[in-house]
Scaffold this motif. Structure first.
Motif, PDB file in Angstrom:
ATOM      1  N   CYS A 192      28.777  20.597  54.469  1.00 59.22           N
ATOM      2  CA  CYS A 192      29.114  19.293  54.784  1.00 59.22           C
ATOM      3  C   CYS A 192      29.437  18.360  53.443  1.00 59.22           C
ATOM      4  O   CYS A 192      30.512  17.585  53.684  1.00 59.22           O
ATOM      5  N   ARG A 193      28.761  18.511  52.546  1.00 61.54           N
ATOM      6  CA  ARG A 193      28.832  17.819  51.393  1.00 61.54           C
ATOM      7  C   ARG A 193      30.140  18.234  50.707  1.00 61.54           C
ATOM      8  O   ARG A 193      30.648  17.456  49.412  1.00 61.54           O
ATOM      9  N   ALA A 194      30.709  19.431  51.030  1.00 59.13           N
ATOM     10  CA  ALA A 194      31.986  19.876  50.403  1.00 59.13           C
ATOM     11  C   ALA A 194      32.832  18.931  50.805  1.00 59.13           C
ATOM     12  O   ALA A 194      33.985  18.979  50.044  1.00 59.13           O
ATOM     13  N   ILE A 195      33.067  18.271  51.818  1.00 58.72           N
ATOM     14  CA  ILE A 195      34.077  17.351  52.394  1.00 58.72           C
ATOM     15  C   ILE A 195      34.159  16.114  51.440  1.00 58.72           C
ATOM     16  O   ILE A 195      32.865  15.389  51.422  1.00 58.72           O
ATOM     17  N   PRO A 196      35.218  15.580  50.782  1.00 59.35           N
ATOM     18  CA  PRO A 196      35.233  14.407  50.246  1.00 59.35           C
ATOM     19  C   PRO A 196      34.695  13.188  50.708  1.00 59.35           C
ATOM     20  O   PRO A 196      35.112  12.864  52.068  1.00 59.35           O
ATOM     21  N   GLY A 197      33.789  12.490  50.469  1.00 58.90           N
ATOM     22  CA  GLY A 197      33.305  11.174  51.085  1.00 58.90           C
ATOM     23  C   GLY A 197      32.112  11.434  51.660  1.00 58.90           C
ATOM     24  O   GLY A 197      31.258  10.514  52.048  1.00 58.90           O
ATOM     25  N   ASN A 257      31.639   4.949  56.846  1.00 54.91           N
ATOM     26  CA  ASN A 257      31.636   4.569  55.481  1.00 54.91           C
ATOM     27  C   ASN A 257      32.089   5.978  54.865  1.00 54.91           C
ATOM     28  O   ASN A 257      32.818   5.666  53.676  1.00 54.91           O
ATOM     29  N   ALA A 258      31.665   7.193  55.409  1.00 53.01           N
ATOM     30  CA  ALA A 258      32.299   8.499  54.650  1.00 53.01           C
ATOM     31  C   ALA A 258      33.655   8.227  54.348  1.00 53.01           C
ATOM     32  O   ALA A 258      34.334   8.914  53.474  1.00 53.01           O
ATOM     33  N   ALA A 259      34.291   8.292  55.627  1.00 55.31           N
ATOM     34  CA  ALA A 259      35.691   8.048  55.684  1.00 55.31           C
ATOM     35  C   ALA A 259      36.505   7.064  54.510  1.00 55.31           C
ATOM     36  O   ALA A 259      37.330   7.235  54.010  1.00 55.31           O
ATOM     37  N   MET A 260      35.778   5.846  54.646  1.00 57.69           N
ATOM     38  CA  MET A 260      36.163   4.865  53.831  1.00 57.69           C
ATOM     39  C   MET A 260      36.245   5.282  52.335  1.00 57.69           C
ATOM     40  O   MET A 260      36.940   5.059  51.407  1.00 57.69           O
ATOM     41  N   GLN A 261      35.022   6.025  52.231  1.00 60.49           N
ATOM     42  CA  GLN A 261      34.927   6.625  50.637  1.00 60.49           C
ATOM     43  C   GLN A 261      35.800   7.622  50.454  1.00 60.49           C
ATOM     44  O   GLN A 261      36.769   7.948  49.156  1.00 60.49           O
ATOM     45  N   GLY A 262      36.052   8.305  51.415  1.00 58.34           N
ATOM     46  CA  GLY A 262      36.892   9.626  51.373  1.00 58.34           C
ATOM     47  C   GLY A 262      38.447   9.377  51.170  1.00 58.34           C
ATOM     48  O   GLY A 262      39.125  10.119  50.611  1.00 58.34           O
ATOM     49  N   LEU A 292      40.166  13.958  60.555  1.00 56.30           N
ATOM     50  CA  LEU A 292      40.793  15.257  59.978  1.00 56.30           C
ATOM     51  C   LEU A 292      39.708  15.919  59.101  1.00 56.30           C
ATOM     52  O   LEU A 292      39.592  17.048  59.081  1.00 56.30           O
ATOM     53  N   SER A 293      38.774  14.956  58.669  1.00 56.70           N
ATOM     54  CA  SER A 293      37.626  15.730  57.980  1.00 56.70           C
ATOM     55  C   SER A 293      36.796  16.378  58.616  1.00 56.70           C
ATOM     56  O   SER A 293      36.347  17.518  58.196  1.00 56.70           O
ATOM     57  N   ARG A 294      36.568  15.944  60.156  1.00 58.50           N
ATOM     58  CA  ARG A 294      35.694  16.757  60.899  1.00 58.50           C
ATOM     59  C   ARG A 294      36.413  18.078  61.273  1.00 58.50           C
ATOM     60  O   ARG A 294      35.785  19.187  61.466  1.00 58.50           O
ATOM     61  N   ASN A 295      37.620  18.003  61.217  1.00 64.24           N
ATOM     62  CA  ASN A 295      38.488  19.152  61.789  1.00 64.24           C
ATOM     63  C   ASN A 295      38.394  20.385  60.470  1.00 64.24           C
ATOM     64  O   ASN A 295      38.391  21.504  60.823  1.00 64.24           O
ATOM     65  N   SER A 296      38.391  19.625  59.549  1.00 60.57           N
ATOM     66  CA  SER A 296      38.137  20.572  58.133  1.00 60.57           C
ATOM     67  C   SER A 296      36.694  21.315  58.163  1.00 60.57           C
ATOM     68  O   SER A 296      36.423  22.517  57.888  1.00 60.57           O
ATOM     69  N   LEU A 297      35.681  20.552  58.704  1.00 62.65           N
ATOM     70  CA  LEU A 297      34.446  21.083  58.811  1.00 62.65           C
ATOM     71  C   LEU A 297      34.333  22.278  59.949  1.00 62.65           C
ATOM     72  O   LEU A 297      33.630  23.270  59.852  1.00 62.65           O
ATOM     73  N   LEU A 298      35.198  21.778  61.036  1.00 61.37           N
ATOM     74  CA  LEU A 298      34.756  23.094  62.299  1.00 61.37           C
ATOM     75  C   LEU A 298      35.561  24.249  61.930  1.00 61.37           C
ATOM     76  O   LEU A 298      35.405  25.077  62.224  1.00 61.37           O
TER      77      LEU A 298
END
Length: 298
Positions: A192-197, A257-262, A292-298
């Motif tokens: 999970c932490r590999a995703i920016p943000g 918050n993660a999306a705003m950071q990412g 989009l970040s969630r799709n990269s995780l799945l």
């Protein structure tokens, strides 16, 4: 044509002191005390394993839910928001405990095919979620205090000390959450932490959500993560698509918050800027970026 049997369905409206009970098949209504001995005695007297529909109320529903599950009854926790709209939809004009117990039983009898039976979390998971939500409460309080206690003059030193103590407590909670996650063996945090943000806390919350139990589909998991979208269309009319906000609010806050950071990362910034160029505001663009970040995780 004969109606199919629904089994032994019971609606339970919960308050601090009592449980209002409605048995769907016999149309019997009564009340029992909301305390462990009375609940155990009542459950032991049921003829066969039953399906219980309960509207979660603060923590008052936990004793009966856990006891019923332990005695192999199926427990369904009915979303209060959905029950309110169901009450309106079926034209029920009375909002009182006995009528709500009957409405809960009716909801389960009619909608059971689309509902998932509840199962309690493990003690470790309970500790994690309890601590995560208490942390969220403290974070909200700190924000309110910081906004309210400004320009306090001679009291500013005490205000700064109070805010500093809140911050220190939050950091202590973070360490306790990390320790609990490690004890539970949740090893997917690094992915999970590999995703920016995505930081440590958001990663732990995502993994905790994944371990809540088997989800029926990816869509069900997305809804639990507060990322499902409500679509409103009729004929040629197209309404705005908005998040339903029916999942866990703390997960939604952390992911936003993660999306705003990412979005400041070089990987997501071009996509974010394209959304802004299409006319989306910052919140909508960040939400799409989060999806989009969630799709990269799945």
């Amino acid at each position: 044509m004969a109606q199919p049997s629904n089994g032994h369905i019971i609606g339970l409206d919960v308050s601090k002191a009592t449980l209002d009970v409605f048995e769907w098949d016999t149309e019997r209504a009564y009340s029992i005390a909301n305390e462990a001995t009375a609940i155990e005695h009542w459950l032991a007297g049921l003829d066969a394993p039953a399906r219980l529909a309960i509207e979660p109320t603060n923590t008052y529903h936990r004793v009966v839910a856990v006891a019923a599950y332990a005695q192999r009854h199926q427990v369904y926790l009915i979303d209060p928001y959905r029950l309110t709209h169901y009450r309106t939809g079926v034209g029920q004009r009375v909002k009182a405990d006995p009528q709500d117990a009957q409405l809960l039983a009716r909801y389960l009898a009619r909608e059971a095919g689309d509902l998932k039976a509840w199962a309690p979390l493990t003690p470790g998971q309970q500790r994690f979620w309890h601590l995560l939500r208490r942390r969220a409460t403290l974070v909200r309080s700190r924000v309110q205090l910081r906004a309210s206690l400004t320009d306090m003059g001679s009291l500013q030193v005490e205000v700064d000390a109070l805010l500093g103590h809140c911050e220190q407590t939050i950091r202590t909670m973070d360490r306790a959450l990390m320790a609990e996650a490690k004890h539970l063996g949740w090893a997917k945090q690094q992915r999970c932490r590999a995703i920016p943000g995505i930081g440590p806390l958001t990663a732990m919350a995502m993994v905790a959500a994944y371990h809540r139990g088997p989800f029926r589909s990816i869509d069900a998991f997305i809804a639990f993560m507060s990322m499902d979208v409500r679509v409103r269309e009729s004929g040629q009319w197209r309404g705005q698509c908005k998040l339903t906000k029916k999942g866990d609010p703390e997960l939604r806050r952390l992911l936003f918050n993660a999306a705003m950071q990412g979005r400041r990362n070089s990987l997501w910034e071009p996509y974010y800027l394209r959304l802004r160029a299409r006319g989306m505001n910052t919140t909508e663009s960040a939400s799409m970026n989060r999806t989009l970040s969630r799709n990269s995780l799945l």
